[in-house]
Write a protein that holds these residues in place. Structure first.
Motif, PDB file in Angstrom:
ATOM      1  N   CYS A   1       0.863  -1.224   0.019  1.00 37.32           N
ATOM      2  CA  CYS A   1       0.054  -0.047  -0.003  1.00 37.32           C
ATOM      3  C   CYS A   1       0.806   1.396  -0.074  1.00 37.32           C
ATOM      4  O   CYS A   1       1.778   1.483   0.802  1.00 37.32           O
ATOM      5  CB  CYS A   1      -0.923  -0.216   1.082  1.00 37.32           C
ATOM      6  N   SER A   2       0.574   2.165  -0.895  1.00 40.96           N
ATOM      7  CA  SER A   2       1.336   3.579  -1.108  1.00 40.96           C
ATOM      8  C   SER A   2       1.027   4.367   0.361  1.00 40.96           C
ATOM      9  O   SER A   2       1.944   5.071   0.660  1.00 40.96           O
ATOM     10  CB  SER A   2       0.845   4.339  -2.289  1.00 40.96           C
TER      11      SER A   2
ATOM     12  N   ILE B   1      -2.701   1.496  -4.546  1.00 41.46           N
ATOM     13  CA  ILE B   1      -3.270   2.994  -4.217  1.00 41.46           C
ATOM     14  C   ILE B   1      -4.578   2.551  -3.563  1.00 41.46           C
ATOM     15  O   ILE B   1      -5.523   2.426  -4.221  1.00 41.46           O
ATOM     16  CB  ILE B   1      -3.184   3.721  -5.463  1.00 41.46           C
ATOM     17  N   PRO B   2      -4.860   2.897  -2.171  1.00 41.64           N
ATOM     18  CA  PRO B   2      -6.131   2.799  -1.786  1.00 41.64           C
ATOM     19  C   PRO B   2      -7.156   3.849  -1.977  1.00 41.64           C
ATOM     20  O   PRO B   2      -6.733   5.095  -2.516  1.00 41.64           O
ATOM     21  CB  PRO B   2      -5.928   2.927  -0.137  1.00 41.64           C
TER      22      PRO B   2
ATOM     23  N   CYS C   1     -10.556   4.052   5.428  1.00 37.65           N
ATOM     24  CA  CYS C   1      -9.923   3.810   4.281  1.00 37.65           C
ATOM     25  C   CYS C   1     -10.989   2.666   3.493  1.00 37.65           C
ATOM     26  O   CYS C   1     -11.394   1.913   4.063  1.00 37.65           O
ATOM     27  CB  CYS C   1      -8.529   2.938   4.134  1.00 37.65           C
ATOM     28  N   ILE C   2     -11.700   3.100   2.504  1.00 40.50           N
ATOM     29  CA  ILE C   2     -12.560   2.512   1.616  1.00 40.50           C
ATOM     30  C   ILE C   2     -11.972   1.175   1.343  1.00 40.50           C
ATOM     31  O   ILE C   2     -12.662   0.094   1.145  1.00 40.50           O
ATOM     32  CB  ILE C   2     -13.072   3.363   0.531  1.00 40.50           C
ATOM     33  N   SER C   3     -10.789   1.022   1.102  1.00 41.41           N
ATOM     34  CA  SER C   3     -10.119  -0.040   0.472  1.00 41.41           C
ATOM     35  C   SER C   3      -9.812  -1.312   1.601  1.00 41.41           C
ATOM     36  O   SER C   3      -9.185  -2.074   1.269  1.00 41.41           O
ATOM     37  CB  SER C   3      -8.802   0.179  -0.308  1.00 41.41           C
ATOM     38  N   PHE C   4      -9.862  -0.818   2.952  1.00 40.81           N
ATOM     39  CA  PHE C   4      -9.455  -1.805   3.872  1.00 40.81           C
ATOM     40  C   PHE C   4     -10.183  -3.086   3.930  1.00 40.81           C
ATOM     41  O   PHE C   4     -11.537  -3.077   3.825  1.00 40.81           O
ATOM     42  CB  PHE C   4      -9.996  -1.004   5.328  1.00 40.81           C
TER      43      PHE C   4
END
Length: 77
Positions: free
Chosen positions: A13-14, A35-36, A60-63
């Motif tokens: 993760c960036s 890139i989250p 974080c939506i990507s979590f």
């Protein structure tokens, strides 16, 4: 506390890479590939000598939960 440590994407993760740089810690990847989306970082000012900043990703939506994933950053999974 940073939620990144329990995320499936922590090692790629960036955003986590950025936070680690701010903490002056070991960087997991020099060129992170993930890139989250919609990340929110809290930056706390610590009244120490010298003054320090504490960076924590709190949303974080990507979590995707994967407890303890950061402990296995050398694994291929």
């Amino acid at each position: 506390m940073c939620i990144c440590i329990n995320c499936k994407y922590v090692k790629n993760c960036s955003m986590y890479n950025l936070i680690e740089k701010q903490h002056q810690k070991i960087i997991l990847l020099s060129q992170p590939i993930f890139i989250p989306y919609s990340s929110i970082i809290n930056i706390n000012i610590l009244n120490t000598n010298p003054t320090r900043l504490d960076w924590d990703l709190v949303e974080c939506i990507s979590f995707i939960e994967s407890p303890g994933k950061w402990l296995h950053y050398n694994d291929n999974n």
